[in-house]
Design an enzyme around this catalytic site. Structure first.
Site, PDB file in Angstrom:
ATOM      1  N   LYS A 108      24.786  12.390 -20.077  1.00  0.00           N
ATOM      2  CA  LYS A 108      24.189  13.130 -21.204  1.00  0.00           C
ATOM      3  C   LYS A 108      23.378  12.179 -22.049  1.00  0.00           C
ATOM      4  O   LYS A 108      23.690  10.987 -22.134  1.00  0.00           O
ATOM      5  CB  LYS A 108      25.293  13.733 -22.071  1.00  0.00           C
ATOM      6  CG  LYS A 108      24.796  14.818 -23.019  1.00  0.00           C
ATOM      7  CD  LYS A 108      24.697  16.128 -22.282  1.00  0.00           C
ATOM      8  CE  LYS A 108      24.351  17.276 -23.179  1.00  0.00           C
ATOM      9  NZ  LYS A 108      24.725  18.554 -22.532  1.00  0.00           N
ATOM     10  N   GLY A 219      25.328  31.512 -32.723  1.00  0.00           N
ATOM     11  CA  GLY A 219      24.227  30.680 -32.210  1.00  0.00           C
ATOM     12  C   GLY A 219      23.212  31.551 -31.496  1.00  0.00           C
ATOM     13  O   GLY A 219      23.559  32.344 -30.623  1.00  0.00           O
ATOM     14  N   GLY A 221      20.231  30.326 -30.027  1.00  0.00           N
ATOM     15  CA  GLY A 221      19.280  29.444 -29.346  1.00  0.00           C
ATOM     16  C   GLY A 221      19.003  29.966 -27.953  1.00  0.00           C
ATOM     17  O   GLY A 221      19.152  31.165 -27.684  1.00  0.00           O
ATOM     18  N   ASN A 222      18.643  29.064 -27.049  1.00  0.00           N
ATOM     19  CA  ASN A 222      18.288  29.484 -25.691  1.00  0.00           C
ATOM     20  C   ASN A 222      19.408  30.299 -25.045  1.00  0.00           C
ATOM     21  O   ASN A 222      19.200  31.424 -24.595  1.00  0.00           O
ATOM     22  CB  ASN A 222      17.945  28.246 -24.859  1.00  0.00           C
ATOM     23  CG  ASN A 222      17.659  28.601 -23.415  1.00  0.00           C
ATOM     24  OD1 ASN A 222      18.564  28.749 -22.604  1.00  0.00           O
ATOM     25  ND2 ASN A 222      16.400  28.811 -23.087  1.00  0.00           N
ATOM     26  N   ALA A 223      20.616  29.744 -25.023  1.00  0.00           N
ATOM     27  CA  ALA A 223      21.717  30.425 -24.330  1.00  0.00           C
ATOM     28  C   ALA A 223      22.131  31.697 -25.070  1.00  0.00           C
ATOM     29  O   ALA A 223      22.215  32.779 -24.474  1.00  0.00           O
ATOM     30  CB  ALA A 223      22.899  29.472 -24.186  1.00  0.00           C
ATOM     31  N   GLY A 224      22.370  31.598 -26.367  1.00  0.00           N
ATOM     32  CA  GLY A 224      22.880  32.738 -27.141  1.00  0.00           C
ATOM     33  C   GLY A 224      21.934  33.924 -27.160  1.00  0.00           C
ATOM     34  O   GLY A 224      22.362  35.080 -27.009  1.00  0.00           O
TER      35      GLY A 224
HETATM   36  N1  GLU Z   1      22.381  20.921 -21.108  1.00  0.00           N
HETATM   37  C1  GLU Z   1      22.944  21.829 -20.163  1.00  0.00           C
HETATM   38  C2  GLU Z   1      24.450  21.695 -20.128  1.00  0.00           C
HETATM   39  O1  GLU Z   1      25.069  21.248 -21.075  1.00  0.00           O
HETATM   40  C3  GLU Z   1      22.287  21.744 -18.792  1.00  0.00           C
HETATM   41  C4  GLU Z   1      22.397  20.417 -18.108  1.00  0.00           C
HETATM   42  C5  GLU Z   1      21.563  20.292 -16.830  1.00  0.00           C
HETATM   43  O2  GLU Z   1      20.933  21.259 -16.429  1.00  0.00           O
HETATM   44  O3  GLU Z   1      21.583  19.197 -16.278  1.00  0.00           O
HETATM   45  O4  GLU Z   1      25.093  22.091 -19.193  1.00  0.00           O
END
Ligand code: GLU
Length: 416
Positions: A108, A219, A221-224
């Protein structure tokens, strides 16, 4: 359980690992190696701002474990990014790729920045500067970044371009979540939400929840926001939504498309005309069947967990429940679908994106969706089986599966 009153993210990640070790007893020598990332980078990124002054930003990349494949995980741009958070997120990525069985490890990245305060030009320089700083430590078979909180396809495009300028060749598989025109995959834009939807559908069957179950999402954002849309299309009633500015509620159901339009126009869900004017604007305390934290870590804590009324929690954010709150929810028999399963749709399609990049051959939206659905449904079933085998929570079922897979890979490499 260790006292961790300020909810330090990496301490929480290690606590989860300690708990699962009590169930599965992996080899001590391997367990010892899972207590810290294999490598952590800290870099400074000087950016000449629009006013001519140089501002120096701090960035991180944590490479937790690569026994099952190259490190994989997003890059977060947020003012609260810190080393403990990045390390925790890299551990969670390791368990996530393992639980869904894709041949990748966990990593990360993050930069301490409030991207909303930067001009587009400054943001581009920062993104390119980050790649320059970590160039030697990333690559398609080494460590593959992707979007996370406040990073998006445009930023991935800049990062790929910078990497390729230095490398002098095309390397689209060095990053995922790219725009479609330069090697991105169909569905990647909404794949975290789509994956969460498949998991919610499976979990709802186990719980006997009706199709018109009520939902609150923290939230937007993209996911929510994509998840709210997908759930509404599938008959769920979205009664509460929130973002960093506040909460909106309507027990008759919010019209998600209209809320999106309002957010696009004003920058927040707050002030949406179709919401009720109620006093307790606390999203956790809403009377709903399903609560979906989809923002940052530590939203469900030992202090506020008593207000939570949902029967099921689906962790679309990473690390939204502290271990103390988790223990209370387990006692109350609230089903918690853990982050490493619930939000894995993003990295699953990242993996499919990389596969397409190395093929140089691209699949249709329907083809990608079918593959994503297969992986998510099968992973849910595997986690459920593991949960039943150990008579434990879904989180510990998922951790048992994931940690055993990572440990096996380490053993087979002779890293024991
Ligand atoms: N940021 C996203 C996660 O936390 C996606 C990570 C990715 O696609 O490598 O799972």
């Amino acid at each position: 359980m260790k006292n961790n009153n300020n909810n330090d993210a990496f301490t929480n990640a290690l606590e989860q690992l300690r708990e699962v070790q009590e169930l599965i007893h992996i080899d001590k020598n391997i367990f010892a190696q899972l207590q810290s990332p294999q490598k952590v980078l800290e870099v400074s990124i000087p950016v000449k701002m629009d006013n001519g002054q140089v501002q120096v930003f701090v960035g991180y990349r944590s490479q937790f474990n690569d026994a099952r494949g190259p490190f994989k995980g997003g890059i977060r741009f947020h003012p609260d990014v810190n080393i403990s958070e990045v390390k925790a997120l890299s551990a969670w990525m390791t368990w996530k790729t393992a639980v869904v069985g894709i041949p990748l490890g966990g990593g990360k990245g993050g930069i301490i920045v409030d991207p909303k305060k930067l001009s587009e030009n400054e943001l581009e320089k920062l993104s390119r500067g980050y790649v320059q700083a970590i160039y030697k430590f990333i690559g398609p078979s080494l460590d593959i970044p992707a979007p996370d909180v406040y990073t998006d396809p445009k930023i991935m495009g800049w990062m790929m371009d910078e990497y390729e300028k230095i490398a002098g060749v095309h390397v689209p598989g060095m990053i995922t979540g790219k725009p479609l025109s330069i090697g991105g995959s169909e569905t990647r834009g909404y794949s975290t939400a789509q994956g969460a939807f498949y998991v919610i559908r499976e979990a709802a069957k186990k719980m006997g929840l009706e199709k018109n179950a009520t939902v609150a999402i923290e939230g937007f954002g993209n996911a929510g926001s994509f998840l709210a849309e997908i759930l509404q299309k599938n008959g769920y009633r979205i009664v509460a939504l929130s973002d960093s500015k506040g909460v909106i509620v309507n027990y008759m159901g919010l019209d998600v498309d209209e809320v999106k339009k309002h957010k696009d126009a004003t920058g927040s869900v707050v002030g949406y005309a179709g919401a009720e004017k109620i006093k307790t604007l606390n999203i956790i305390a809403q009377e709903v069947d399903i609560f979906i934290p989809s923002a940052l870590e530590n939203s469900i804590t030992k202090e506020n967990v008593k207000n939570l009324k949902a029967k099921m929690i689906v962790e679309v954010a990473n690390g939204p429940t502290t271990p103390e709150a988790d223990a209370i929810l387990a006692k109350r028999n609230v089903m918690v679908v853990p982050d490493i399963l619930a939000n894995a749709g993003g990295v699953v399609v990242s993996y499919l994106e990389q596969v397409q990049n190395s093929y140089g051959y691209y699949w249709s939206e329907q083809e990608v969706l079918a593959k994503l659905e297969n992986i998510m449904v099968e992973s849910f079933a595997n986690v459920w089986e593991e949960k039943m085998r150990h008579s434990t929570t879904m989180r510990m079922g998922a951790y048992a599966l994931a940690v055993k897979r990572v440990a096996q890979a380490m053993k087979d490499r002779g890293r024991g």
